[in-house]
Design a protein around this motif. Structure first.
Motif, short mmCIF file in Angstrom:
data_model
loop_
_atom_site.label_atom_id
_atom_site.label_comp_id
_atom_site.label_asym_id
_atom_site.label_seq_id
_atom_site.Cartn_x
_atom_site.Cartn_y
_atom_site.Cartn_z
N ALA A 146 0.83 -1.21 0.00
CA ALA A 146 0.00 0.00 0.00
C ALA A 146 0.86 1.26 0.00
N GLU A 147 1.99 1.21 0.71
CA GLU A 147 2.86 2.39 0.80
C GLU A 147 3.96 2.40 -0.26
N GLY A 148 3.88 1.49 -1.22
CA GLY A 148 4.84 1.48 -2.32
C GLY A 148 6.22 0.98 -1.96
N LYS A 149 6.32 0.23 -0.85
CA LYS A 149 7.62 -0.28 -0.38
C LYS A 149 8.18 -1.32 -1.37
N ALA A 150 9.49 -1.39 -1.45
CA ALA A 150 10.15 -2.33 -2.36
C ALA A 150 10.38 -3.67 -1.68
N TYR A 151 10.42 -4.72 -2.48
CA TYR A 151 10.83 -6.04 -2.04
C TYR A 151 12.30 -6.23 -2.40
N VAL A 152 13.03 -6.98 -1.59
CA VAL A 152 14.44 -7.29 -1.88
C VAL A 152 14.58 -8.81 -1.89
N LYS A 153 15.22 -9.33 -2.92
CA LYS A 153 15.42 -10.77 -3.02
C LYS A 153 16.88 -11.02 -3.34
N ASN A 154 17.58 -11.74 -2.43
CA ASN A 154 18.97 -12.14 -2.67
C ASN A 154 18.96 -13.62 -3.05
N PHE A 155 19.71 -13.96 -4.07
CA PHE A 155 19.70 -15.31 -4.60
C PHE A 155 20.80 -16.16 -3.98
N ASP A 156 20.77 -17.45 -4.27
CA ASP A 156 21.73 -18.38 -3.71
C ASP A 156 23.16 -17.94 -4.02
N SER A 157 24.03 -18.15 -3.05
CA SER A 157 25.45 -17.81 -3.24
C SER A 157 26.11 -18.80 -4.18
N GLU A 158 27.10 -18.33 -4.88
CA GLU A 158 27.93 -19.21 -5.71
C GLU A 158 29.37 -18.73 -5.62
N GLU A 159 30.28 -19.54 -6.12
CA GLU A 159 31.69 -19.15 -6.08
C GLU A 159 32.13 -18.71 -7.46
#
Length: 199
Positions: A146-159
């Motif tokens: 409702a307040e226009g907040k963003a989502y953050v998604k971090n993906f699986d780590s890799e080397e």
């Protein structure tokens, strides 16, 4: 590399037998089972509330940033995907990634209107035109805040790869945010190179 190869590589993986349901607006979801109080509270926690004004024009999803994080990096590398100058820069001036370290890619995004489901981030990495890696990560299902907040998604780590051969070229990346129906919400290209140290 043909455009057809790119198109096929960037398609989401489909589970055999799975059929996405018909798309519904946030208000339609809010009105479903409206008499169930616990379900209404749960939907409200997701931002699915009847009567909230949502502009239904423009993109359903706006990807805000591309982020690279690593325990070996003091601050994350953050690129504003909506800044044409930064977007042009990461196409022509590769991001430097330290070789042989753990790192992860992530994005931040806003859901502008509608409920999105089965959304995933896909990127394909090529070096000298040859595909060397593909990342496909499920983002999930989201409603607009409702307040226009963003989502953050971090993906699986890799080397990151290491060695002289790995450091000798530039890697080009095509990134997409798509849903199970194949609708592309965002698409951008970028590049990186490997080095002995973060730059």
């Amino acid at each position: 590399m043909s455009n057809h190869e790119d198109h096929e590589d960037l398609k989401p993986t489909i589970t055999p037998g799975y059929k996405p349901g018909a798309a519904k607006s946030a208000d339609e979801y809010a009105s479903l089972d409206a008499e169930d109080e616990s379900l209404a509270r749960w939907k409200a926690s997701l931002g699915i509330v009847p009567g909230i004004e949502r502009a239904a024009d423009g993109p359903k999803v706006t990807v805000l940033t591309l982020e690279l994080r690593s325990p070996t990096l003091q601050n994350p590398l953050i690129v504003d995907i909506n800044n044409p100058a930064q977007l042009a820069e990461i196409r022509t001036q590769p991001i430097v990634i330290k070789e042989g370290v753990e790192y992860s890619v992530g994005i931040s995004f806003k859901v502008n209107h509608s409920i999105i489901s089965g959304v995933r981030y896909i990127h394909v990495v090529r070096r000298a035109g040859v595909k060397v890696d593909k990342l496909e990560q499920m983002l999930g299902s989201y409603s607009p805040h409702a307040e226009g907040k963003a989502y953050v998604k971090n993906f699986d780590s890799e080397e990151s790869p290491s060695g002289m051969i790995a450091r000798s070229g530039i890697y080009s990346v095509k990134s997409r945010v798509v849903d199970d129906d194949g609708e592309v919400y965002a698409a951008w290209d970028w590049s990186f190179k490997l080095a002995k140290e973060w730059n």
